[in-house]
Design an enzyme around this catalytic site. Structure first.
Site, PDB file in Angstrom:
ATOM      1  N   CYS A 109       0.640  -1.063   0.315  1.00  0.00           N
ATOM      2  CA  CYS A 109       0.774  -0.183  -0.016  1.00  0.00           C
ATOM      3  C   CYS A 109       0.965   1.593   0.295  1.00  0.00           C
ATOM      4  O   CYS A 109       2.606   0.916  -0.165  1.00  0.00           O
ATOM      5  CB  CYS A 109      -0.785   0.006   1.486  1.00  0.00           C
ATOM      6  SG  CYS A 109      -0.061  -0.101   3.071  1.00  0.00           S
ATOM      7  N   GLN A 110       0.384   2.169   0.637  1.00  0.00           N
ATOM      8  CA  GLN A 110       1.161   3.423   0.397  1.00  0.00           C
ATOM      9  C   GLN A 110       2.602   3.341   1.001  1.00  0.00           C
ATOM     10  O   GLN A 110       3.519   4.081   0.920  1.00  0.00           O
ATOM     11  CB  GLN A 110       0.138   4.721   1.052  1.00  0.00           C
ATOM     12  CG  GLN A 110       0.789   5.894   0.592  1.00  0.00           C
ATOM     13  CD  GLN A 110       1.792   6.424  -1.127  1.00  0.00           C
ATOM     14  OE1 GLN A 110       0.694   5.775  -2.007  1.00  0.00           O
ATOM     15  NE2 GLN A 110       2.684   7.155  -1.107  1.00  0.00           N
TER      16      GLN A 110
END
Length: 361
Positions: A109-110
């Site tokens: 994810c980020q």
């Protein structure tokens, strides 16, 4: 995909079916499908090349959760996220299984936080071996920047528009040479007409991601061939780390009979519409000058594509001569390739490379 064999020191084990990979090269060495669980809007701005987007939250979900976090804090945002995701858990589980290879996949994810942790937990419950990127996309972007900055032995192919530099570059690759096709990575041929017939350009971030992957595949110590480009390729800009190396690199200029160049350019743009060509001509109207621009338009509407190319080529050749003079001290050789067989040219270029970098005695 990127090689095989993972150094064990780069993998931190917790749940046997959930392992956290902290090294980007080790991640690629797994040679597994990579799943980006960020929202589509984040994915579109830039992602690990080759990754599949299976978003935990939609764009609207992400907006609502972020708003909730700012207004009511962390716990309320988590509760809202669970409420939004709950109805889609079955679909998310199915997609993970469908996109895994040999019941394994990579997820990020980020920042390597709750989104990738949640999906890692879900898919591991199905018996899927999940490798999660510690630090997420942010860590990958750091790797991208460092990879582009790495010092390399660079050799440039230069020459006027229509000479066929890209064809020569690809032929070098076929002959086993290390190349990076900047125009291919940018989905743009580099001139005012460069977007015609190409896929949409990537964002600047994603261009850099693609560039870093391409550079990472160049073996240590190899000379890498590039085209001598302007710093901007359409809307993409060559990052400073590589650009500085390119401006100092030796270069080989290719030249070709102007008639051949015109024929090649007419062939390249034979499928282009009048509207596309008009738009491109408008983009360089000031640089062409009003009279040349008008003559080019008249040729275009008279269905005289050769006349258009002849008018435009005069502008690009002036730029080419200026470019050549600027880098005069870095020119290894100027080669007229008009009548030279491609195989002979490739052999000669490899010899020039070996002589320049002391690869032959």
């Amino acid at each position: 995909m990127y090689g095989c064999g993972v150094p064990k020191r780069h993998i931190m084990t917790n749940n046997p079916l959930e392992q956290c990979v902290s090294d980007i090269d080790a991640l690629f060495a797994l040679n597994l499908p990579i799943v980006d669980v960020r929202a589509p809007i984040e994915f579109e701005k830039g992602h690990i090349p080759g990754a599949i987007n299976i978003p935990l939250l939609t764009n609207e979900d992400r907006h609502q959760v972020g708003l909730c976090y700012r207004q009511f804090g962390h716990h309320k945002a988590v509760e809202l996220g669970l409420e939004l995701v709950g109805p889609r858990l079955g679909l998310l589980a199915k997609l993970g299984r469908e996109h895994s290879a040999n019941n394994q996949l990579i997820v990020y994810c980020q920042r390597g936080g709750k989104r990738s942790q949640s999906m890692s937990w879900l898919w591991s419950q199905l018996g899927i071996q999940v490798y999660r990127l510690a630090g997420g996309y942010k860590r990958f972007r750091h790797w991208t920047g460092q990879t582009i900055l790495d010092s390399r032995r660079v050799l440039l192919l230069a020459g006027g528009t229509g000479v066929g530099k890209t064809d020569v570059l690809l032929a070098l690759a076929e002959a086993g040479e290390s190349i990076v096709n900047l125009e291919g990575l940018a989905n743009h041929k580099g001139s005012a007409f460069g977007a015609i017939g190409e896929a949409p350009q990537p964002t600047q971030s994603h261009f850099e991601n693609r560039l870093a992957i391409a550079l990472s595949k160049v073996k240590s110590g190899d000379v890498v061939w590039l085209e001598a480009e302007s710093r901007r390729i359409g809307c993409c800009q060559i990052p400073d780390g590589l650009w500085q190396q390119m401006t100092k690199a030796p270069r080989i200029y290719l030249e070709r009979d102007v008639t051949e160049r015109i024929e090649r350019l007419c062939l390249d743009y034979q499928e282009a519409s009048i509207v596309e060509l008009e738009r491109a001509l408008q983009g360089i109207r000031k640089r062409l000058g009003s009279e040349t621009h008008l003559r080019a338009l008249q040729s275009l509407h008279a269905n005289d594509r050769q006349g258009v190319v002849e008018q435009v080529l005069s502008y690009y050749d002036r730029w080419y001569e200026k470019h050549k003079a600027t880098y005069q001290d870095q020119i290894l050789e100027v080669i007229d390739i008009s009548t030279m067989p491609l195989s002979d040219l490739i052999g000669y270029l490899k010899t020039l490379k070996d002589e320049k970098y002391g690869l032959i005695e």
